[in-house]
Motif scaffolding. Structure first.
Motif, PDB file in Angstrom:
ATOM      1  N   LEU A 198       0.827  -1.079   0.220  1.00 38.83           N
ATOM      2  CA  LEU A 198       0.018  -0.020  -0.114  1.00 38.83           C
ATOM      3  C   LEU A 198       1.016   1.109  -0.059  1.00 38.83           C
ATOM      4  N   LEU A 199       1.971   1.270   0.918  1.00 35.42           N
ATOM      5  CA  LEU A 199       2.805   2.431   0.595  1.00 35.42           C
ATOM      6  C   LEU A 199       3.399   2.683  -0.655  1.00 35.42           C
ATOM      7  N   PHE A 200       3.937   1.422  -1.319  1.00 29.40           N
ATOM      8  CA  PHE A 200       4.454   1.739  -2.638  1.00 29.40           C
ATOM      9  C   PHE A 200       3.342   2.218  -3.403  1.00 29.40           C
ATOM     10  N   ARG A 201       1.814   1.745  -3.629  1.00 32.25           N
ATOM     11  CA  ARG A 201       0.965   2.302  -4.373  1.00 32.25           C
ATOM     12  C   ARG A 201       0.883   3.797  -3.876  1.00 32.25           C
ATOM     13  N   ALA A 202       0.829   4.108  -2.780  1.00 31.45           N
ATOM     14  CA  ALA A 202       0.781   5.676  -2.238  1.00 31.45           C
ATOM     15  C   ALA A 202       1.689   6.426  -2.711  1.00 31.45           C
ATOM     16  N   ILE A 203       3.116   5.921  -2.691  1.00 31.38           N
ATOM     17  CA  ILE A 203       4.255   6.584  -3.276  1.00 31.38           C
ATOM     18  C   ILE A 203       4.130   6.992  -4.766  1.00 31.38           C
ATOM     19  N   ALA A 204       3.886   5.620  -5.438  1.00 33.58           N
ATOM     20  CA  ALA A 204       3.635   5.827  -6.962  1.00 33.58           C
ATOM     21  C   ALA A 204       2.668   6.743  -7.404  1.00 33.58           C
ATOM     22  N   ALA A 205       1.753   6.726  -6.621  1.00 38.81           N
ATOM     23  CA  ALA A 205       0.364   7.740  -7.119  1.00 38.81           C
ATOM     24  C   ALA A 205       1.080   9.176  -6.914  1.00 38.81           C
ATOM     25  N   ASP A 206       1.822   9.358  -5.826  1.00 36.76           N
ATOM     26  CA  ASP A 206       2.112  10.811  -5.466  1.00 36.76           C
ATOM     27  C   ASP A 206       3.234  11.191  -6.453  1.00 36.76           C
ATOM     28  N   ALA A 245       3.938  21.130  -7.225  1.00 34.25           N
ATOM     29  CA  ALA A 245       3.196  20.465  -6.191  1.00 34.25           C
ATOM     30  C   ALA A 245       4.246  20.054  -5.170  1.00 34.25           C
ATOM     31  N   LYS A 246       3.551  20.087  -4.204  1.00 30.58           N
ATOM     32  CA  LYS A 246       4.520  19.559  -2.917  1.00 30.58           C
ATOM     33  C   LYS A 246       4.318  18.117  -2.417  1.00 30.58           C
ATOM     34  N   PRO A 247       5.235  17.254  -2.223  1.00 32.93           N
ATOM     35  CA  PRO A 247       5.428  16.069  -2.049  1.00 32.93           C
ATOM     36  C   PRO A 247       4.060  15.637  -0.889  1.00 32.93           C
ATOM     37  N   GLY A 248       3.718  14.532  -0.817  1.00 30.42           N
ATOM     38  CA  GLY A 248       2.574  14.055   0.004  1.00 30.42           C
ATOM     39  C   GLY A 248       3.193  13.758   1.305  1.00 30.42           C
ATOM     40  N   VAL A 249       2.295  13.723   2.409  1.00 28.97           N
ATOM     41  CA  VAL A 249       2.926  13.335   3.821  1.00 28.97           C
ATOM     42  C   VAL A 249       3.934  11.782   3.999  1.00 28.97           C
ATOM     43  N   ILE A 250       3.473  10.750   3.197  1.00 30.08           N
ATOM     44  CA  ILE A 250       4.034   9.628   3.245  1.00 30.08           C
ATOM     45  C   ILE A 250       5.553   9.922   2.531  1.00 30.08           C
ATOM     46  N   HIS A 251       5.523  10.561   1.256  1.00 31.47           N
ATOM     47  CA  HIS A 251       6.693  10.816   0.556  1.00 31.47           C
ATOM     48  C   HIS A 251       7.496  11.689   1.591  1.00 31.47           C
ATOM     49  N   SER A 252       7.216  12.482   2.021  1.00 30.17           N
ATOM     50  CA  SER A 252       7.941  13.417   2.931  1.00 30.17           C
ATOM     51  C   SER A 252       8.569  12.778   4.063  1.00 30.17           C
ATOM     52  N   ILE A 253       7.752  11.859   4.825  1.00 31.04           N
ATOM     53  CA  ILE A 253       8.397  11.076   6.049  1.00 31.04           C
ATOM     54  C   ILE A 253       9.192  10.017   5.300  1.00 31.04           C
ATOM     55  N   LEU A 254       9.118   9.234   4.488  1.00 39.32           N
ATOM     56  CA  LEU A 254       9.698   8.242   4.341  1.00 39.32           C
ATOM     57  C   LEU A 254      10.724   8.415   3.143  1.00 39.32           C
ATOM     58  N   GLY A 255      10.671   9.389   2.440  1.00 38.13           N
ATOM     59  CA  GLY A 255      11.695  10.081   1.357  1.00 38.13           C
ATOM     60  C   GLY A 255      11.512   9.090   0.035  1.00 38.13           C
TER      61      GLY A 255
END
Length: 312
Positions: A14-22, A32-42
């Motif tokens: 799910l994290l990989f899918r969220a990062i791919a969508a971001d 646009a700014k990176p999402g929360v998950i992208h900002s936390i996990l890099g």
């Protein structure tokens, strides 16, 4: 544990899918700014592993699964206090594994382990609710925990250099299958089946399912956090947090389970915790000294390369 690892595998995907969508959103809108998950996990990339990398992942998953399974089984035969105090030996075993692998370990760091060993002997003296089979299981846990630390470090910073989420995504499906096999071998599946209609079924009570689900989510966040911390945060922060956890676990088990310990055991626990803190402090100092020693050399090389006149 099998449910926990299944949730870890699903959560990683799910994290990989969220990062791919971001990433797709950022590609369409460069402002646009990176999402929360992208900002936390890099930046997370799913690496394709060769055969050697797959072998490493399989071996790491076995170590991970056995560490969980034997750790759970050992608690049937020993008190939580004894289990946690024995786990303070992990730094010493890690040093031993490092020496076996040919790594250079300073005498200062080796000497810092001696108080931990003495403290464990003091803490284990007398009755702390353990049996011989429990002692064997707990020693196995210590060895597996040290192997897990060494292996995860190699996976994250070695030749593979996997992102923590990527490592968990590769390892969790294998660990799920292995935990299922171990649960069958230890009789846990049979025990669950015998208690299902009377205690564990949702029709009887929803609490068991709530506890399993919440602990599975906690396991996922814990694994992500520990792997990220292993790669990103300072060693001092990790070591202090580990020592605080040891103190809280021992104190809570003594209060909740009413385990009686003698003054010698109490002194041993204190010596173990202080020795662990001393070992952590020595490790951090050595890394700081190594960094400071390399900085002037790098600065000198940079300056000489800048000021050197070109030859004709």
């Amino acid at each position: 544990s099998a449910v926990h690892m299944m949730v870890n595998a699903l959560g990683s995907n799910l994290l990989f899918r969220a990062i791919a969508a971001d990433n797709r959103r950022l590609a369409l809108d460069h402002q646009a700014k990176p999402g929360v998950i992208h900002s936390i996990l890099g930046k997370i990339g799913r690496k394709e592993l060769n055969q050697r990398g797959q072998y490493f992942i399989a071996a790491f998953s076995v170590i991970f699964s056995l560490n969980i399974a034997i750790g759970n089984v050992s608690l049937r035969y020993v008190s939580v206090n004894f289990n946690q105090v024995m786990r303070s030996l992990v730094p010493a075993v890690t040093i031993l594994l490092g020496l076996m692998l040919g790594k250079s370990i300073s005498m200062t760091r080796r000497l810092a382990v001696i108080p931990i060993t003495i403290g464990v002997a003091m803490a284990c003296f007398g009755d702390m609710s353990y049996s011989m089979i429990g002692f064997i299981f707990t020693v196995s846990c210590v060895l597996l925990a040290a192997l897990k630390v060494v292996a995860s470090g190699e996976m994250l910073t070695g030749a593979l250099k996997l992102h923590p989420v990527d490592l968990l995504g590769h390892m969790a499906p294998l660990a799920t299958l292995q935990c299922l096999i171990l649960s069958v071998c230890t009789g846990e599946i049979k025990d669950i089946a015998s208690r299902w209609q009377t205690e564990l079924s949702p029709s009887v009570s929803c609490m068991p399912m709530i506890l399993v689900g919440s602990s599975a989510l906690a396991s996922f966040t814990l694994n992500i956090s520990s792997l990220m911390a292993n790669k990103l945060t300072s060693p001092l922060t990790l070591c202090i947090a580990a020592n605080v956890k040891q103190v809280l676990m021992i104190a809570m088990s003594t209060i909740v389970f009413k385990v009686e310990i003698t003054p010698l055991n109490g002194c041993g626990i204190i010596v173990v915790l202080l020795g662990s803190a001393r070992y952590s402090y020595v490790s951090v100092l050595e890394k700081m000294e190594a960094t400071q020693a390399s900085s002037p050399e790098n600065a000198t090389n940079t300056e000489s390369n800048t000021t050197k006149a070109p030859t004709r």
